[in-house]
Scaffold this active site. Structure first.
Site, PDB file in Angstrom:
ATOM      1  N   HIS A 184     -35.001 -10.736 -24.482  1.00  0.00           N
ATOM      2  CA  HIS A 184     -34.353  -9.638 -23.765  1.00  0.00           C
ATOM      3  C   HIS A 184     -34.999  -9.378 -22.408  1.00  0.00           C
ATOM      4  CE1 HIS A 184     -37.647  -6.781 -24.519  1.00  0.00           C
ATOM      5  NE2 HIS A 184     -37.689  -7.262 -25.752  1.00  0.00           N
TER       6      HIS A 184
ATOM      7  N   HIS B 233     -44.412  -6.727 -28.231  1.00  0.00           N
ATOM      8  CA  HIS B 233     -44.630  -6.439 -29.644  1.00  0.00           C
ATOM      9  C   HIS B 233     -43.993  -7.504 -30.542  1.00  0.00           C
ATOM     10  CE1 HIS B 233     -45.411  -2.495 -27.825  1.00  0.00           C
ATOM     11  NE2 HIS B 233     -46.174  -2.254 -28.890  1.00  0.00           N
TER      12      HIS B 233
ATOM     13  N   CYS C 151     -41.216  -9.732 -29.371  1.00  0.00           N
ATOM     14  CA  CYS C 151     -40.050 -10.332 -28.729  1.00  0.00           C
ATOM     15  C   CYS C 151     -40.475 -11.210 -27.556  1.00  0.00           C
ATOM     16  CB  CYS C 151     -39.104  -9.251 -28.222  1.00  0.00           C
ATOM     17  SG  CYS C 151     -38.182  -8.416 -29.530  1.00  0.00           S
TER      18      CYS C 151
END
Length: 447
Positions: free
Chosen positions: A355, A371, A373
């Site tokens: 993302h 964390h 991703c």
């Protein structure tokens, strides 16, 4: 074969059978004037207990063929509890020179004779509520030389009882275009436990997958009511895959009959593969083996490492809210977060995404600060979002996290070797599925 056999397992199929047996060769009954001996009787049994590893609970039915020139037998009901395919067995001297069985539509039923020519066994159980015709050629050597008899056996399998139906829901969505890493899923309406291997084989044989171009593939029992199918390698690009269930009207267990299930057809697109090199903090996206784009990323920091291995795109969300308490980070903690995130491509059910992370631009390409991703610039995330589709491949290499589990947290199917995958099939001779991959620990979602 004894006249009374007892079954292990679940199988059950009742046959209501009417028999008409016709001889084309005249047999000589006892002649009071000449004293000639009659031809020996021809004896055939109809059995429904042809199983590889179990015996069934009711006797077979025996038909004695005698008299000439036309042999007939009274219609009878074959009401046994059947745990396997149908079997025709010659009990008198001679061989079954030829056996042809057809269904009510004239389609030939697959089957095979035994090496000694004394029996014929169908390749699968016969569906309930259908009519069949069997043409048998019995050959033997009599006093006057070789002798042939042709018999016709007409029978009907009893209608499926009202009650429970085993149906299958296939995935992904019907009619879509998917990446070459997309597994097929089969969700059963009723569980089939691992301690019922024969029933699992019946179910698995009935879940038919055909691909154009053809591939080698297999089902894997993830748990008692879920199977996944994947090829040995990835699907070919621009392939058409068709899936259907052949369970309808098949008696799966004593109280469970297969019901109708919606078939599935989907196609594959180009081979898109996003490869994240954790050590280099770079992602390269390939199409059909050719690199399209390379850009800096950041992945999971210590305590939140991004899992390694091969994942599959599960879906895409243009805007998603990510909160720390969804992964067990308490509010007020220095690690807590609550952010709206753009261009999020999901790769695990527990919340790992690829993302946009504009807040970490300085770290991208130089430090892992997320964390779990994979974060990138908004521009790169939007480009990736528009490039990949469900079923495309996401590989994480040279990392520090635990490996992606095969099941339970997305599609980690490709992290099993082909021999390991084959052992998850009930049809594999060495089938003893490892349950180590069936319960996946949750991967922390990343920011």
């Amino acid at each position: 074969m004894s006249s009374r056999r007892y079954a292990r397992g679940w199988g059950a199929l009742s046959l209501a059978v009417g028999v008409v047996l016709v001889s084309t060769a005249a047999q000589s009954p006892t002649d009071a004037r000449t004293g000639a001996a009659p031809e020996p009787a021809t004896v055939v049994t109809v059995d429904g207990c042809a199983t590889a590893d179990g015996l069934c609970s009711a006797p077979h039915h025996t038909v004695v063929l005698s008299g000439a020139p036309v042999l007939t037998a009274r219609p009878f009901t074959f009401g046994s509890q059947v745990s396997g395919p149908m079997e025709l067995v010659l009990r008198s001297p001679g061989v079954l020179a030829d056996v042809t069985v057809t269904d009510q539509r004239g389609r030939r039923v697959a089957g095979a004779p035994s090496p000694d020519g004394t029996r014929w066994t169908s390749a699968a159980r016969l569906p309930a509520g259908s009519r069949y015709a069997a043409r048998l050629v019995v050959e033997r050597v009599g006093a006057a030389g070789p002798d042939r008899h042709v018999a016709r056996l007409d029978f009907r399998t009893v209608a499926a009882p009202a009650g429970e139906r085993l149906t299958v829901t296939f995935g992904p969505e019907n009619g879509g275009i998917y990446g070459v890493g997309q597994p097929i899923t089969a969700e059963l309406s009723h569980p089939v436990p691992a301690d019922a291997p024969e029933t699992r084989r019946v179910v698995e044989r009935s879940l038919i997958v055909r691909a154009e171009p053809r591939v080698e593939g297999a089902w894997y029992w993830v748990d008692s009511d879920t199977l996944h199918y994947r090829p040995r390698g990835y699907w070919p690009t621009h392939a058409t895959v068709r899936v259907h269930s052949g369970l309808e009207r098949v008696r799966v267990t004593g109280g469970l009959v297969g019901g109708p299930s919606r078939p599935l057809t989907f196609t594959t697109g180009a081979r898109i593969e996003a490869v994240t090199d954790v050590s280099a903090l770079r992602m390269t996206v390939f199409r059909d083996g050719e690199p399209l784009r390379t850009f800096p990323v950041t992945t999971g920091k210590s305590g939140y490492r991004t899992r390694g291995g091969t994942k599959v795109v599960l879906g895409k969300e243009p805007l998603v809210r990510m909160r720390g308490d969804s992964i067990g980070i308490a509010r007020g903690s220095r690690d807590y977060f609550d952010l709206k995130v753009l261009w999020a491509t999901r790769v695990t059910w527990s919340g790992e995404y690829l993302h946009a992370a504009p807040w970490s631009l300085d770290a991208q390409g130089s430090e892992n600060v997320s964390h779990g991703c994979t974060g990138m610039s908004t521009e790169d995330a939007a480009w990736l979002f528009g490039t990949v589709r469900e079923g495309d491949l996401v590989r994480v290499i040279n990392g520090y996290g635990e490996p992606m589990t095969p099941f339970g947290n997305g599609f980690g199917d490709w992290n099993l070797s082909w021999p390991e995958w084959r052992r998850g099939s009930a049809l594999d001779p060495s089938a003893a599925p490892s349950r180590s991959g069936t319960t996946a620990a949750a991967l922390r979602p990343a920011l």
